[in-house]
Design an enzyme around this catalytic site. Structure first.
Site, PDB file in Angstrom:
ATOM      1  N   GLU A 185      38.585  42.604 -14.954  1.00 32.47           N
ATOM      2  CA  GLU A 185      38.577  42.559 -13.490  1.00 32.47           C
ATOM      3  C   GLU A 185      39.707  43.412 -12.905  1.00 32.47           C
ATOM      4  O   GLU A 185      40.410  43.001 -11.980  1.00 32.47           O
ATOM      5  CB  GLU A 185      38.674  41.111 -13.002  1.00 32.47           C
ATOM      6  CG  GLU A 185      37.473  40.270 -13.407  1.00 32.47           C
ATOM      7  CD  GLU A 185      37.518  38.843 -12.891  1.00 32.47           C
ATOM      8  OE1 GLU A 185      36.447  38.276 -12.606  1.00 32.47           O
ATOM      9  OE2 GLU A 185      38.618  38.284 -12.774  1.00 32.47           O
ATOM     10  N   GLU A 265      30.431  37.077 -16.453  1.00 32.48           N
ATOM     11  CA  GLU A 265      31.048  35.779 -16.159  1.00 32.48           C
ATOM     12  C   GLU A 265      30.182  35.054 -15.139  1.00 32.48           C
ATOM     13  O   GLU A 265      30.362  35.223 -13.933  1.00 32.48           O
ATOM     14  CB  GLU A 265      32.475  35.934 -15.604  1.00 32.48           C
ATOM     15  CG  GLU A 265      33.500  36.464 -16.576  1.00 32.48           C
ATOM     16  CD  GLU A 265      34.905  36.447 -15.985  1.00 32.48           C
ATOM     17  OE1 GLU A 265      35.097  35.825 -14.920  1.00 32.48           O
ATOM     18  OE2 GLU A 265      35.805  37.067 -16.581  1.00 32.48           O
TER      19      GLU A 265
END
Length: 661
Positions: A185, A265
């Site tokens: 991320e 995710e």
């Protein structure tokens, strides 16, 4: 077509570029940009995966957790590798016991599971500093997650240790690791440093080879995908139930017009912060979102399926304020903190069964739990029941044999700080004295008589993260990073002022993960800075693991008192050991060790977590179990612990289970 000449054919066979009839093809896992899918050994492939954090699960429970994931219909598990869990100091590595990541990966292969590896170097995972070692901050001006040469040198050194352990386990070399994520991320981080990503890409390729599939993960926000992706790394997205699946995958298509759709995710629950309500996500919503993605042919990793607990390793978010994560990382996940299947797991399993066959056989049941009852510190009795399956009721009161000893923290600094204190004109951070976790005592003396209440104060955000103030060893109150920053004190010139600073976890997600701990600025009395400090870095874990205080003779006591102090004792289980949960009725805030094993922080007044999970593997059968409690604010009048057969989140026990008097 022209026949291939024999010498050319021989060379191709020798190079492994052709295979003869009946011989297996070369193992491969790759992207197919034409058919928008993965290909495993040449055939279209879609994975349905779940995350498991080996660093949060005791090693004796690894097989049980993985088997439950396999029986849920998952083909793959996703695995984080926390750098700071393995490189405790620069060049000092630990891959033993619970940290034996190679043994964990070998176990996944034994059970027939593929692996998606996430080695960072930054992983987030609500883990201390996102997996980055605190010793990086020994260089105060280092720019983490960037092309800062000091940071890259540390990263390269780590990758040269870790990735050679990984390479033989890649799918192309006969292992079960099908893909490897680079960073995590990164688009959410302020730096947006493409040179950093290019450096990582080069390092991963050099150490793992040219064939391994490397990828990134970012949210579906365009600005994060812009900063978090790089040519040569396949871009995937993450989002949770309730998101518009078409829009989220549309964001992936903005950076990857072709190739498989991937949610790396998919959030099956959420984390808890101290002082906020226990997070929960409905099983129906999670199942529907999963089905919607699978109908589109997407590959999905569920974040997270099997979790555990944090001891010293819990991180924190920074969302306009510092928000530390609770000890329990239950996450309202399909497999609970204790590894038990939930309604959510069976809902997911049902969805998976619509798209692929499930393994034959029953789901392994929940592990046995036992409500050992009250450890009434001043009472002696016995009980003799065996473990039972989880019974969803409060236990009867049982009194287990236990003796109590007690010691003020300030009276045992010689034990907890054998290296002697550090002298400093003004306070310095944990990092400046090379203290990663836990606690540090800052000691000075009052410079003058304070016959009227004087204001002891700190500048905003300079208490990182909680400071327990004692004057002449009497507890005065607590200063907080996101709360009270002043106290009123009275005393005489020369009186000893002690402030015990607690690290509640370094920021793992937010604008900046350079989260220094301790006193970040001066303490003042009525705006006059205090000086001439003695600073004691405490190593409580080592002392407890070496048998203290049970091997020592602290003063006996049957009463609790205010301020930081240790309470210790022993109890015996009724012949067998089972998983259990311990509650702290009437206690303030602190940490618990059983048999030297740090079980983490408790904080019932702040909540939502009311219990700590105690794995049965920590307990001894038929011999004394050593309990050590560090209470920071004030123990109850009759210090007692209550062992239950279920966790308590977001609630407290009824009056009927008040501590025995």
């Amino acid at each position: 077509p022209a026949r291939m000449e024999l010498p050319a054919l021989t060379l191709l066979l020798a190079a492994g570029l052709l295979h003869t009839q009946g011989s297996p093809p070369a193992r491969s896992f790759e992207l197919d940009y034409e058919e928008n899918c993965f290909r495993k050994d040449g055939a279209p492939f879609r994975y349905i995966s779940g995350s498991i954090h080996y660093a949060r699960v005791p090693r004796p429970a690894w097989r049980n957790r993985l088997l439950k994931m396999y029986m849920s219909g998952l083909s793959t598990v996703q695995v984080y590798v926390p750098w700071n869990y393995h490189e405790l100091l620069p060049g000092v590595y630990d891959f033993s016991g619970d940290r034996d990541v190679e043994a964990f990966l070998d176990l996944t292969a034994e059970l027939g599971l593929l692996v998606i590896l996430r080695p960072g170097p930054y992983i987030c995972a609500e883990w201390e500093m996102g997996g980055l070692p605190a010793w990086l901050l020994w260089k105060p001006d280092i720019v983490l997650r960037s092309s800062d040469p000091a940071y890259l040198a540390a990263v390269d050194s780590w990758l040269h240790v870790l990735l050679p352990k990984i390479k033989p386990r890649l799918y192309q070399y006969g292992g079960n690791i099908i893909s490897v994520q680079v960073e995590n991320e990164y688009g959410s981080y302020y730096a947006c440093d493409y040179e950093y990503l290019r450096h990582l890409l080069g390092s991963f390729r050099a150490l793992l080879g040219s064939e391994v599939l490397l990828f990134t993960t970012d949210s579906a926000r365009a600005e994060e995908l812009q900063c978090g992706t790089l040519r040569g790394l396949y871009a995937t997205v993450d989002f949770g139930p309730g998101s518009n699946v078409t829009e989220a995958f549309g964001a992936q298509r903005w950076v990857e017009p072709k190739g498989p759709l991937v949610n790396s995710e998919y959030y099956t629950g959420w984390l808890d912060y101290w002082g906020e309500a226990h997070a929960s996500t409905s099983s129906a919503q999670v199942a529907q979102g999963l089905e919607d993605m699978l109908q589109l042919g997407a590959s999905v990793n569920m974040q997270v399926v099997s979790l555990g607990r944090d001891t010293i390793w819990g991180g924190a978010d920074f969302k306009d304020q510092y928000k530390p994560v609770t000890t329990s990382y239950d996450y309202d996940a399909p497999l609970s903190e204790a590894g038990d299947p939930t309604e959510k797991l069976f809902a997911i399993r049902t969805v998976i069964s619509k798209f692929q066959p499930l393994p034959v056989g029953p789901m392994p049941p929940a592990t046995p739990k036992y409500a050992y009852g009250w450890v009434a510190l001043q009472k002696v009795s016995a009980c003799s029941k065996g473990c039972a399956a989880p019974a969803w009721h409060y236990p009867v009161t049982l009194h287990l044999p236990l003796s109590l000893q007690y010691a003020d923290l300030l009276d045992v600094l010689d034990v907890l700080c054998p290296s002697r204190p550090i002298q400093s004109q003004f306070p310095v951070t944990f990092e400046a004295i090379k203290q990663a976790h836990g606690f540090v005592v800052y000691r000075t003396q009052l410079p003058r008589d304070l016959l009227n209440p004087a204001t002891l104060g700190a500048s905003p955000h300079s208490i990182c993260d909680r400071g327990y103030v004692m004057l002449q060893k009497e507890y005065q109150g607590t200063l907080e990073r996101e709360g009270q920053t002043t106290l009123h004190v009275m005393g005489r010139e020369g009186d000893t002022l002690d402030v015990l600073l607690e690290n509640m976890g370094r920021i793992s997600f937010g604008a900046n993960v350079s989260d220094f701990k301790g006193l970040l600025g001066n303490l003042s009395l009525d705006s006059s800075p205090l000086s001439n400090w003695l600073i004691y870095p405490l190593d409580i874990d080592s002392a407890v693991q070496q048998g203290w205080p049970h091997a020592a003779l602290p003063k006996p006591s049957s009463r609790g008192r205010a301020g930081p102090a240790f309470y210790s004792g022993t109890f015996k289980t009724p012949g067998i050991t089972c998983d259990t949960f311990v509650q702290f009725p009437g206690w303030g805030k602190g940490q618990l060790w059983i048999n030297g094993f740090n079980l983490g922080r408790y904080w019932p007044h702040r909540g939502p977590q009311q219990t700590l999970f105690v794995p049965g593997s920590v307990l001894h059968a038929g011999q004394p179990n050593n309990i050590t409690v560090l209470e920071l604010e004030g123990a109850p009048p009759t210090p007692s612990l209550l062992f239950l057969d279920q966790p308590l989140f977001n609630r407290t026990l009824s009056r009927s289970t008040a501590a025995p008097q």
